[in-house]
Design a protein around this motif. Structure first.
Motif, short mmCIF file in Angstrom:
data_model
loop_
_atom_site.label_atom_id
_atom_site.label_comp_id
_atom_site.label_asym_id
_atom_site.label_seq_id
_atom_site.Cartn_x
_atom_site.Cartn_y
_atom_site.Cartn_z
N THR A 596 43.67 47.68 52.59
CA THR A 596 44.49 48.89 52.71
C THR A 596 45.95 48.48 52.84
O THR A 596 46.27 47.42 53.40
N ASP A 597 46.84 49.32 52.33
CA ASP A 597 48.26 49.03 52.46
C ASP A 597 48.78 49.60 53.78
O ASP A 597 48.01 50.07 54.63
N ASP A 598 50.09 49.55 53.96
CA ASP A 598 50.69 49.99 55.22
C ASP A 598 50.49 51.47 55.50
O ASP A 598 50.59 51.92 56.65
N THR A 599 50.19 52.24 54.47
CA THR A 599 49.97 53.68 54.66
C THR A 599 48.49 54.02 54.84
O THR A 599 48.13 55.18 55.00
N GLY A 600 47.63 53.00 54.78
CA GLY A 600 46.19 53.24 54.90
C GLY A 600 45.51 53.50 53.58
O GLY A 600 44.30 53.76 53.54
N LYS A 601 46.25 53.40 52.48
CA LYS A 601 45.68 53.63 51.15
C LYS A 601 44.86 52.42 50.70
O LYS A 601 45.24 51.28 50.90
N LYS A 602 43.72 52.68 50.09
CA LYS A 602 42.85 51.61 49.61
C LYS A 602 43.50 50.91 48.42
O LYS A 602 43.96 51.56 47.47
N VAL A 603 43.54 49.58 48.48
CA VAL A 603 44.17 48.81 47.41
C VAL A 603 43.29 47.61 47.06
O VAL A 603 42.42 47.20 47.83
N MET A 604 43.55 47.07 45.88
CA MET A 604 42.94 45.81 45.47
C MET A 604 43.94 44.69 45.77
O MET A 604 45.03 44.66 45.20
N GLN A 605 43.56 43.81 46.66
CA GLN A 605 44.45 42.72 47.09
C GLN A 605 44.06 41.42 46.39
O GLN A 605 42.95 40.93 46.55
N PRO A 606 44.97 40.83 45.60
CA PRO A 606 44.68 39.51 45.03
C PRO A 606 44.58 38.46 46.14
O PRO A 606 45.30 38.51 47.13
N VAL A 607 43.69 37.51 45.95
CA VAL A 607 43.49 36.42 46.91
C VAL A 607 43.48 35.11 46.14
O VAL A 607 42.75 34.96 45.15
N LEU A 608 44.29 34.16 46.59
CA LEU A 608 44.36 32.85 45.95
C LEU A 608 43.27 31.95 46.51
O LEU A 608 43.21 31.71 47.72
N LEU A 609 42.42 31.43 45.63
CA LEU A 609 41.33 30.56 46.05
C LEU A 609 41.73 29.09 46.00
O LEU A 609 41.48 28.34 46.92
N GLU A 610 42.34 28.68 44.90
CA GLU A 610 42.77 27.29 44.78
C GLU A 610 43.72 27.14 43.61
O GLU A 610 43.85 28.03 42.76
N CYS A 611 44.41 26.00 43.58
CA CYS A 611 45.34 25.66 42.51
C CYS A 611 44.96 24.27 42.02
O CYS A 611 44.92 23.31 42.81
N ASN A 612 44.69 24.14 40.72
CA ASN A 612 44.16 22.89 40.16
C ASN A 612 45.17 22.23 39.23
O ASN A 612 45.73 22.87 38.33
N PHE A 613 45.38 20.94 39.44
CA PHE A 613 46.20 20.13 38.54
C PHE A 613 45.38 19.70 37.33
O PHE A 613 44.21 19.35 37.46
N MET A 614 45.97 19.73 36.15
CA MET A 614 45.32 19.31 34.91
C MET A 614 43.92 19.90 34.79
O MET A 614 42.91 19.18 34.77
N PRO A 615 43.83 21.21 34.73
CA PRO A 615 42.50 21.84 34.69
C PRO A 615 41.81 21.59 33.36
O PRO A 615 42.43 21.23 32.35
N ASP A 616 40.51 21.78 33.37
CA ASP A 616 39.71 21.71 32.15
C ASP A 616 40.15 22.84 31.23
O ASP A 616 40.06 24.02 31.59
N CYS A 617 40.60 22.50 30.04
CA CYS A 617 41.15 23.52 29.12
C CYS A 617 40.27 23.72 27.89
O CYS A 617 40.74 24.24 26.87
N GLU A 618 39.01 23.32 27.97
CA GLU A 618 38.12 23.47 26.82
C GLU A 618 37.98 24.94 26.42
O GLU A 618 38.08 25.28 25.24
N ARG A 619 37.74 25.80 27.41
CA ARG A 619 37.59 27.23 27.10
C ARG A 619 38.91 27.80 26.59
O ARG A 619 38.92 28.66 25.71
#
Length: 649
Positions: A596-619
């Motif tokens: 919820t935001d500061d007004t109590g409104k329901k929101v979708m909050q992004p969450v950072l899980l991890e950051c990868n160096f030189m990721p697999d780029c096959e896909r």
């Protein structure tokens, strides 16, 4: 799992696996030395292994605890289990101990005073439930060993849950660290000693040592028991469960699975590491940049040296050409770690795809520390921005984590955590649990970990024929400058989906709680699912009519911008160092949760899980064959025209 003695003996009799003593020492010396096994015992170990001699039963015996000791032992069986584990019957601690039965006692200096202890069950946690379900006799053996009884009305799954919960009072660990092993094969193995070994109790001043030993010719692990002092008839055989820790608080924490204690009086605040630690861990070398750094002319062709196979196979941009020697290159695009940034500044002036101090964002412990810079305006133990789960460094701040866990437990919180290695990707050696004992025991492996609060209310995606599942989104991000800060996001993103509907039961079910299926230890299976980035927004908007994907993605871009602002907000070694020759590409894995935001409104909050160096780029290359052309154009030419790239700052 339990050993087949007949097959082992047959191999010995047929001569396979036979070694002489010098060979035995050559291949096991480092293992024995690291474990602290005195050289006096080495020849006896060799003889007993070659002849499969298990003679501990001739020198020791099991006997019942005295009534008062048994009562105290029973009082120590709590230790933080919660949630689903409590649905099964309570374990009754076996009231047995191991004592010396030889009337002549045990001479600690005698070369034969070392004993092989067998393992009743060897497993990786990701496979534990399946083994308990499928291996004949294993569940009943573990229940008997742990003193668990099945009461009327309890089904097999409830018994399995209890065994899994109780196992953290019995399990021990070892890792295979031989050179050349893949990361998958170096993950910790857990094992439970046989009925005899599992009765060896803890003592702060132990009479014996007990260490794992991997016998390479037979590819089998045992444990070695040897005395630390002369023992007399009837003496207790004890070991130090917290060895080699000396710090009183750390020992108290490590022993919590067997000696429960309330540690909520400890501050849950994580102390900021000192500058020496940050310099050592982050390798944050200052390149000593002058006022007018010499940069390469990018108007002509740039020569590229790379040790990265995907780059070599997929870079076709006409303004770049590959060379075979580093010294001939304008651009070093390396999968291996680069350290000599001062040489770039003083001599070669080459571009390189790494920043000094980038460990601040690509290892999970440092990522959490760095990200908390964006949450310093908040109060409370977590001090986290909304896009970072509460995260604890278990390697350095285990007491603080235990205090926080116990405080949350008292509040009635769900208290579910995901434990991740600092520097492994693809979900390797990662577990989801609400069992404090399990989390504490993770710190005994040689792979340091963080504990992150698990997202218990993620935004889900409804898969046809399956239902609402977890998913995450991988964004490729290009980082080209600290001063001024320049960050770009690749517009094409990648989606990963779980294979089973999401729920907060069976936290060890990989297909329910993880989304990385193309690297799973098992085959992805018929439920493996992929969706292209351009197909996703329409499905997302249809499933979430009150939300628009473009707005959600804008919030994701805001989060990425804040993350990199935090990463450069402090001078080295607490911030990434400015280096005019550095350019880098990372993969950020992101989930959405309900908030919820500061007004109590329901929101979708992004969450950072991890950051990868030189990721697999096959896909990435499969989705767009110009992927590496886009990356190199952005990083080294500063040209994003007609490229699927967005400048964030």
């Amino acid at each position: 799992m339990s050993r087949d003695r007949s097959s082992c003996s047959a191999r010995m009799e047929n001569g396979r696996g036979k070694t002489d003593f010098s060979d035995f020492v050559a291949i096991h010396k480092s293992q024995l030395e690291i474990s602290g096994v005195p050289e006096t015992f080495w020849h006896s170990i060799y003889n007993k292994l070659e002849n499969q001699l298990f003679d501990a039963g001739q020198r020791f015996m099991l006997t019942y605890l005295e009534e008062e000791d048994a009562k105290n032992e029973g009082d120590k069986t709590g230790g933080g289990d919660s949630g689903e584990a409590e649905t099964a019957t309570e374990a009754v601690p076996p009231k047995l101990r191991v004592v010396v039965s030889d009337e002549e006692g045990i001479d600690a200096s005698n070369e034969d005073s070392i004993y092989l202890i067998d393992h009743a069950w060897t497993y990786r946690f990701i496979e534990a439930r399946m083994q308990l379900q499928q291996v004949p006799g294993l569940l009943s053996r573990m229940m008997n060993l742990m003193g668990i009884t099945q009461t009327e009305g309890q089904d097999r799954d409830e018994c399995i849950n209890k065994v899994l919960a109780e196992s953290w009072k019995y399990s021990r660990t070892y890792s295979m660290n031989a050179q050349g092993l893949k990361a998958e094969d170096r993950q910790p193995m857990w094992y439970i000693l046989d009925e005899f070994g599992s009765r060896i109790r803890h003592d702060d001043t132990p009479s014996c040592r007990l260490v794992p030993f991997f016998y390479i010719p037979e590819q089998i692990a045992y444990s070695l028991l040897f005395p630390l002092q002369d023992l007399e008839y009837g003496d207790d055989v004890t070991v130090d469960y917290a060895f080699p820790l000396q710090d009183p608080l750390l020992r108290q924490v490590r022993l919590l699975p067997w000696q429960p204690n309330d540690l909520t009086h400890i501050s849950p605040e994580q102390p900021e590491p000192d500058l020496d630690y940050m310099t050592r861990v982050c390798n944050n070398t200052n390149p000593e940049v002058g006022e007018s750094p010499v940069l390469r002319d990018v108007t002509g062709k740039l020569k590229v040296y790379s040790d990265h196979k995907q780059t070599l196979a997929n870079l076709h941009h006409p303004q770049f050409e590959f060379v075979d020697k580093e010294e001939d290159a304008d651009v070093l695009f390396l999968e291996s770690s680069f350290r000599d940034f001062r040489k770039l500044s003083n001599e070669t002036h080459q571009y390189v795809n790494q920043f000094p101090g980038e460990k601040l964002i690509v290892t999970k412990d440092m990522l959490a520390l760095t990200s908390r810079e964006s949450g310093k305006h908040q109060s409370g133990a977590s001090c986290c921005p909304k896009w970072l789960p509460v995260t604890y460094d278990l390697w350095n701040n285990l007491p603080q984590f235990v205090s926080y866990f116990q405080q949350q437990q008292k509040k009635g919180a769900l208290n579910i955590w995901i434990c991740k290695p600092f520097n492994l990707a693809r979900g390797l050696d990662t577990t989801v649990t609400n069992n404090l004992n399990q989390i504490i025991r993770q710190t005994e492996t040689d792979i340091p970990k963080v504990a992150c609060e698990y997202l218990t209310d993620p935004v889900l995606f409804v898969r046809d024929g399956i239902g609402p599942v977890k998913f995450d989104i991988r964004y490729v991000v290009m980082f080209t400058s600290v001063k001024p800060l320049k960050v770009y996001a690749y517009k094409i993103f990648w989606l990963r989906f779980a294979n089973k509907p999401f729920s907060l039961d069976n936290l060890d079910d990989y297909n329910k709680h993880f989304t990385v299926m193309n690297y799973a230890t098992e085959e992805p299976g018929e439920n493996f699912f992929q969706m292209l980035w351009h197909e996703f927004p329409g499905h997302f908007n249809k499933q979430n009519p009150d939300f628009d994907w473009d707005e959600v993605e804008a919030s994701i871009h805001d989060m990425i911008r804040e993350f990199f602002q935090a990463a450069v907000s402090k001078p080295p070694p607490r911030g990434i160092t400015h280096c005019p020759w550095s350019r880098a590409v990372y993969a950020l894995d992101i989930m959405l949760k309900w908030d919820t935001d500061d007004t109590g409104k329901k929101v979708m909050q992004p969450v950072l899980l991890e950051c990868n160096f030189m990721p697999d780029c096959e896909r990435a290359c499969w989705h767009r064959k110009e992927f590496f052309d886009d990356i190199f154009s952005t990083l080294f030419l500063g040209d994003i025209k007609d490229r699927p790239v967005k400048e964030l700052c």
